[in-house]
Design an enzyme around this catalytic site. Structure first.
Site, PDB file in Angstrom:
ATOM      1  N   GLU A   1      11.664  66.872  22.369  1.00  0.00           N
ATOM      2  CA  GLU A   1      10.761  67.668  21.524  1.00  0.00           C
ATOM      3  C   GLU A   1      11.557  68.530  20.542  1.00  0.00           C
ATOM      4  O   GLU A   1      11.143  68.730  19.391  1.00  0.00           O
ATOM      5  CB  GLU A   1       9.898  68.605  22.386  1.00  0.00           C
ATOM      6  CG  GLU A   1       8.994  67.927  23.397  1.00  0.00           C
ATOM      7  CD  GLU A   1       9.657  67.784  24.765  1.00  0.00           C
ATOM      8  OE1 GLU A   1      10.829  67.341  24.825  1.00  0.00           O
ATOM      9  OE2 GLU A   1       9.006  68.103  25.774  1.00  0.00           O
TER      10      GLU A   1
ATOM     11  N   SER B   1      34.737  33.912  46.552  1.00  0.00           N
ATOM     12  CA  SER B   1      33.464  34.151  45.871  1.00  0.00           C
ATOM     13  C   SER B   1      33.617  34.109  44.348  1.00  0.00           C
ATOM     14  O   SER B   1      32.680  34.394  43.617  1.00  0.00           O
ATOM     15  CB  SER B   1      32.873  35.498  46.301  1.00  0.00           C
ATOM     16  OG  SER B   1      33.711  36.542  45.880  1.00  0.00           O
TER      17      SER B   1
HETATM   18  P1  NDP Z   1      31.217  44.414  52.918  1.00  0.00           P
HETATM   19  O1  NDP Z   1      31.687  44.694  51.553  1.00  0.00           O
HETATM   20  O2  NDP Z   1      29.769  44.400  53.209  1.00  0.00           O
HETATM   21  O3  NDP Z   1      31.932  45.463  53.858  1.00  0.00           O
HETATM   22  C1  NDP Z   1      31.603  45.527  55.216  1.00  0.00           C
HETATM   23  C2  NDP Z   1      32.339  46.663  55.813  1.00  0.00           C
HETATM   24  O4  NDP Z   1      31.911  47.889  55.237  1.00  0.00           O
HETATM   25  C3  NDP Z   1      32.040  46.795  57.278  1.00  0.00           C
HETATM   26  O5  NDP Z   1      32.840  45.938  58.013  1.00  0.00           O
HETATM   27  C4  NDP Z   1      32.338  48.246  57.530  1.00  0.00           C
HETATM   28  O6  NDP Z   1      33.707  48.393  57.821  1.00  0.00           O
HETATM   29  C5  NDP Z   1      32.061  48.916  56.190  1.00  0.00           C
HETATM   30  N1  NDP Z   1      30.868  49.718  56.294  1.00  0.00           N
HETATM   31  C6  NDP Z   1      30.827  51.063  56.305  1.00  0.00           C
HETATM   32  N2  NDP Z   1      29.600  51.509  56.455  1.00  0.00           N
HETATM   33  C7  NDP Z   1      28.807  50.443  56.551  1.00  0.00           C
HETATM   34  C8  NDP Z   1      27.420  50.294  56.744  1.00  0.00           C
HETATM   35  N3  NDP Z   1      26.587  51.311  56.864  1.00  0.00           N
HETATM   36  N4  NDP Z   1      26.926  49.027  56.810  1.00  0.00           N
HETATM   37  C9  NDP Z   1      27.731  47.967  56.677  1.00  0.00           C
HETATM   38  N5  NDP Z   1      29.059  48.064  56.495  1.00  0.00           N
HETATM   39  C10 NDP Z   1      29.596  49.291  56.438  1.00  0.00           C
HETATM   40  O7  NDP Z   1      31.964  43.107  53.414  1.00  0.00           O
HETATM   41  P2  NDP Z   1      31.522  41.677  53.907  1.00  0.00           P
HETATM   42  O8  NDP Z   1      32.636  41.216  54.724  1.00  0.00           O
HETATM   43  O9  NDP Z   1      30.148  41.618  54.421  1.00  0.00           O
HETATM   44  O10 NDP Z   1      31.481  40.873  52.543  1.00  0.00           O
HETATM   45  C11 NDP Z   1      32.641  40.563  51.867  1.00  0.00           C
HETATM   46  C12 NDP Z   1      32.501  39.154  51.309  1.00  0.00           C
HETATM   47  O11 NDP Z   1      31.388  39.069  50.435  1.00  0.00           O
HETATM   48  C13 NDP Z   1      33.693  38.750  50.532  1.00  0.00           C
HETATM   49  O12 NDP Z   1      33.991  37.418  50.823  1.00  0.00           O
HETATM   50  C14 NDP Z   1      33.240  38.900  49.101  1.00  0.00           C
HETATM   51  O13 NDP Z   1      33.952  38.021  48.281  1.00  0.00           O
HETATM   52  C15 NDP Z   1      31.794  38.568  49.191  1.00  0.00           C
HETATM   53  N6  NDP Z   1      30.993  39.226  48.170  1.00  0.00           N
HETATM   54  C16 NDP Z   1      30.221  38.476  47.352  1.00  0.00           C
HETATM   55  C17 NDP Z   1      29.394  39.066  46.416  1.00  0.00           C
HETATM   56  C18 NDP Z   1      28.484  38.253  45.566  1.00  0.00           C
HETATM   57  O14 NDP Z   1      27.590  38.815  44.912  1.00  0.00           O
HETATM   58  N7  NDP Z   1      28.633  36.946  45.502  1.00  0.00           N
HETATM   59  C19 NDP Z   1      29.382  40.516  46.243  1.00  0.00           C
HETATM   60  C20 NDP Z   1      30.233  41.210  47.155  1.00  0.00           C
HETATM   61  C21 NDP Z   1      31.001  40.575  48.078  1.00  0.00           C
HETATM   62  P3  NDP Z   1      34.182  49.692  58.606  1.00  0.00           P
HETATM   63  O15 NDP Z   1      33.472  49.650  59.923  1.00  0.00           O
HETATM   64  O16 NDP Z   1      35.635  49.597  58.670  1.00  0.00           O
HETATM   65  O17 NDP Z   1      33.715  50.827  57.788  1.00  0.00           O
HETATM   66 ZN    ZN Z   2      11.897  70.328  27.515  1.00  0.00          ZN
END
Ligand code: NDP
Ligand code: ZN
Length: 358
Positions: free
Chosen positions: A51, A167
């Site tokens: 505004e 990936s």
């Molecule tokens: P994530 O990135 O989901 O990480 C998982 C880790 O995050 C857990 O092991 C845990 O480790 C930590 N974490 C902390 N808090 C949480 C919570 N509340 N919930 C879940 N996890 C939590 O890893 P992933 O192994 O599942 O996936 C990785 C794979 O996915 C890779 O191969 C990657 O290349 C692929 N990918 C593909 C994508 C796509 O769009 N095609 C996008 C992203 C990844 P800790 O207990 O140590 O904290």
């Molecule tokens: Zn305003």
């Protein structure tokens, strides 16, 4: 005519998308005797409201004019003086708004003030469009937690990586460019430490969409993120790491030296609703959750999902071991599944983009 001018005001508001957080997108148009004499948009938190820009442009012509605003004019002293007072001072005749402001500091009070000053008020013009425009802000202001978008790129059979964890790349470069445009619309990007360890992504906005860089947030209970990870060394955007309560000051020190902000939760596991609450307290209005499967699973199981953006490539990966887009426990019963509505379908090069909302 009201709708036509309001549509222009909505376009003005939209033009600042991605740069006003934690404020809403707002546009304003001043019309006198059927002519536009001023217009403006709110461009950035702390800067003048829409505004103010529009009335400044209108100058003396504001007297007796009609002002179209995409949100109820504010009535409180924030970083800038109240717009309702300015509209009264400029002696405008009529104010048209889409909707009242859900911000409890404003909610109806701006309109009340204008009415008491004898200004004609019309509320509800293009309300649906305005609600859609500011859905992230409305969600944030009413829940005090960020709006959550889950994003993933998957094969036609729903896999986000091969069984060996590869990936790169499932989708085409055009689809990946679109991801950067979407990243820019959010305040922060969230990933699990698994994704950092597997891919060492930089999680910045590139491909010509640079400007604002969202905060990078890593969920990492035990602080396993390597100090040489791109999100720590490249200094291209702020990085926050969320850890469990057992992580010690000593462990945190080298990260803090490297400029990382650490959020230590009060529990040993990172609980998504508490995380959202912590982020809300830090003015994070929206998050773009980019994986991996585990993290997506946690957001789903706590039903903390407002929007899903899926990029689907016409490719088959197969395999029981290859992760699908959303991991975790999953729901046992069909009636518990999170049901969404498809809002947008688009072909991007060889791939398909689907946007669905709750
Ligand atoms: P994530 O990135 O989901 O990480 C998982 C880790 O995050 C857990 O092991 C845990 O480790 C930590 N974490 C902390 N808090 C949480 C919570 N509340 N919930 C879940 N996890 C939590 O890893 P992933 O192994 O599942 O996936 C990785 C794979 O996915 C890779 O191969 C990657 O290349 C692929 N990918 C593909 C994508 C796509 O769009 N095609 C996008 C992203 C990844 P800790 O207990 O140590 O904290
Ligand atoms: Zn305003």
């Amino acid at each position: 005519m009201d709708e036509q001018y309001m549509r222009f005001a909505l376009q003005l508001a939209q033009s600042a998308r991605g740069q006003t957080s934690p404020n809403p997108l707002v546009g304003a148009v001043v019309v006198k005797h059927g002519e536009i004499v001023g217009f403006g948009a709110h461009l950035k938190a702390g800067e003048p409201h829409a505004e103010v820009h529009a009335l400044r442009m209108a100058g003396e012509k504001a007297e007796g004019a009609t002002v179209y605003v995409t949100l109820e004019p504010c009535s409180h002293y924030g970083k800038t003086p109240p717009c309702a007072d300015l509209l009264i001072e400029k002696k405008v005749k009529r104010v048209v708004v889409t909707t009242t402001d859900p911000n409890p500091l404003v909610a109806g009070k701006g309109i009340e003030k204008l009415k008491r000053a004898g200004i004609d008020i019309t509320v509800g013009v293009l309300k649906e469009e305005a609600d859609a425009l500011n859905e992230m802000f409305f969600h944030y202001i009413s829940t005090k937690t960020p709006y959550v978008t889950l994003k993933y790129a998957m094969s036609l059979d729903g896999k986000i990586a091969t069984k060996t964890g590869e990936s790169k790349w499932i989708t085409s470069e055009d689809a990946r460019r679109d991801v950067h445009r979407e990243r820019r619309m959010h305040d922060a990007i969230v990933v699990g430490v698994g994704t950092i360890l597997a891919d060492d992504p930089s999680l910045t906005v590139r491909f010509g969409y640079e400007g604002k860089q969202p905060i990078r947030i890593v969920l990492d209970t035990h602080l396993r993120t390597p100090l040489h990870a791109n999100v720590i060394t490249d200094q291209k955007a702020p990085t926050w790491i969320v850890v469990g309560q057992h992580v010690t000051e000593e462990q945190m020190k080298p990260y803090e030296h490297a400029g990382v902000h650490i959020i230590r939760m009060n529990e040993n596991k990172i609980d998504i609703p508490s995380l959202l609450h912590e982020l809300g307290k830090r003015n994070v209005m929206s998050i773009f959750v980019e994986g991996g499967a585990h993290v997506h699973g946690s957001f789903l199981s706590s039903r903390s999902v407002q929007q899903v953006i899926a990029y689907i490539a016409p490719m088959l990966i197969g395999g029981n071991e290859a992760p699908s887009a959303i991991g975790g426990e999953g729901f046992g019963r069909m009636m518990d599944a999170l049901r969404l509505q498809v809002k947008h379908v688009e072909r991007i090069g060889p791939d398909i983009k689907i946007v669905a909302k709750g």
